[in-house]
Design a protein around this motif. Structure first.
Motif, short mmCIF file in Angstrom:
data_model
loop_
_atom_site.label_atom_id
_atom_site.label_comp_id
_atom_site.label_asym_id
_atom_site.label_seq_id
_atom_site.Cartn_x
_atom_site.Cartn_y
_atom_site.Cartn_z
N GLY A 3 26.10 -14.54 -26.40
CA GLY A 3 25.60 -15.91 -26.25
C GLY A 3 26.62 -16.81 -25.59
N VAL A 4 26.30 -18.11 -25.58
CA VAL A 4 27.21 -19.10 -24.97
C VAL A 4 27.50 -20.19 -26.00
N ASN A 34 15.99 -20.28 -27.97
CA ASN A 34 17.26 -19.70 -27.54
C ASN A 34 18.46 -20.63 -27.75
N VAL A 35 18.19 -21.86 -28.22
CA VAL A 35 19.26 -22.85 -28.33
C VAL A 35 19.36 -23.34 -29.77
N ARG A 80 30.79 -17.70 -39.83
CA ARG A 80 30.20 -16.48 -40.40
C ARG A 80 28.67 -16.56 -40.49
N ASP A 81 28.18 -17.72 -40.97
CA ASP A 81 26.74 -17.81 -41.27
C ASP A 81 25.89 -18.28 -40.09
N LEU A 87 25.40 -16.28 -31.65
CA LEU A 87 25.96 -15.74 -30.40
C LEU A 87 25.63 -14.26 -30.26
N SER A 88 25.64 -13.55 -31.38
CA SER A 88 25.29 -12.12 -31.33
C SER A 88 23.83 -11.92 -30.93
N ALA A 89 23.00 -12.92 -31.25
CA ALA A 89 21.58 -12.84 -30.88
C ALA A 89 21.34 -13.44 -29.49
N ASP A 90 22.43 -13.65 -28.72
CA ASP A 90 22.33 -14.07 -27.32
C ASP A 90 21.87 -15.52 -27.16
#
Ligand code: Z5A
Length: 208
Positions: A3-4, A34-35, A80-81, A87-90
């Motif tokens: 992700g960004v 996505n945001v 963590r939460d 970000l891992s989910a893009d």
């Protein structure tokens, strides 16, 4: 992580909340799911409780080191939460303040040793840093004028002009050290002009 991570920084009244909302709307046009929009201190239940202490615990004095540990405790949970999973989910993560604020407020404003802040940054964040930071820069007098009418000033809003000048200088120093990441935007301009500059940067990065 793919992700960004985008952060918004600046002194009081610079217009972060206004512009992060604008950026959220601009970026959501393509894909609203996505945001995500989040903030510090805050972003989780524990983080919001810490925010409440940070801003409103005025009966006893809280010093800079105590603030530092509170902030990084909240940040740890937030990363963590919320931040890492997104970000891992893009996803694109928009965060209203992050660790630059700690360097600026606790480091520049309160005089906490920068080396201690850097150590905690490494410990809590590992390699995680924002990909892009908008530093909304405005003279202190302009920022404070914008928030003058607020009824109950929080612990920071009650600070002196000198304090905010130190904070602003610390932010500008960070921008000088990390020119690739930190985009300084003249936030003394009108809301639409600031929005336009941010939009142009997002476009140039292929984000909208
Ligand atoms: N803090 C810290 O010490 N260390 C840390 O590591 C972190 C935080 C993460 C809470 O932050 C406090 O936490 C913060 C530092 C500390 N306190 N301070 N200072 P916050 O971000 O939640 O709170 P804030 O900075 O006090 O937010 P703010 O005062 O609301 O400022 P802003 O978000 O930058 O401004 P705004 O709400 O978008 O706009 C304020 C007003 O100005 C509003 O009426 C707007 O309509 C108007 N505005 C905005 N832009 C313009 C322009 N361009 N022209 C004219 N008027 C404008």
């Amino acid at each position: 992580m793919t992700g960004v991570f985008i952060t918004f920084e600046g002194i009081e009244g610079a217009g972060k909340s206004t512009q992060i909302q604008n950026a959220y709307e601009i970026l959501s046009v393509k894909n609203p799911d996505n945001v995500i929009l989040t903030r510090e201190p805050g972003g989780t239940e524990a983080g919001e409780a810490i925010r409440n202490i940070m801003l409103y615990a005025t009966r006893h004095k809280i010093d800079g080191i105590t603030e530092l540990f509170l902030l990084f405790a909240g940040r740890c949970q937030h990363i963590r939460d919320v931040i890492r999973p997104a970000l891992s989910a893009d996803k694109i993560v928009l965060c209203d303040r992050f660790t630059d604020a700690t360097f600026a407020y606790q480091g520049g404003g309160r005089g906490v040793d920068i080396r201690l802040i850097s150590q905690l940054q490494d410990m809590v964040q590992g390699e995680l840093r924002p990909d892009l930071t908008f530093l909304l820069d405005t003279p202190v007098e302009v920022g404070l004028e914008r928030i003058k009418g607020r009824k109950e000033p929080d612990r920071f809003e009650a600070e002196t002009v000198k304090f905010f000048k130190r904070v602003r200088n610390a932010y500008l120093d960070l921008a000088g050290r990390f020119p690739e990441r930190v985009r300084v935007i003249n936030a003394a301009q009108g809301i639409e002009e600031v929005k336009g500059e941010i939009h142009a940067v997002l476009l140039s990065r292929g984000l909208c």
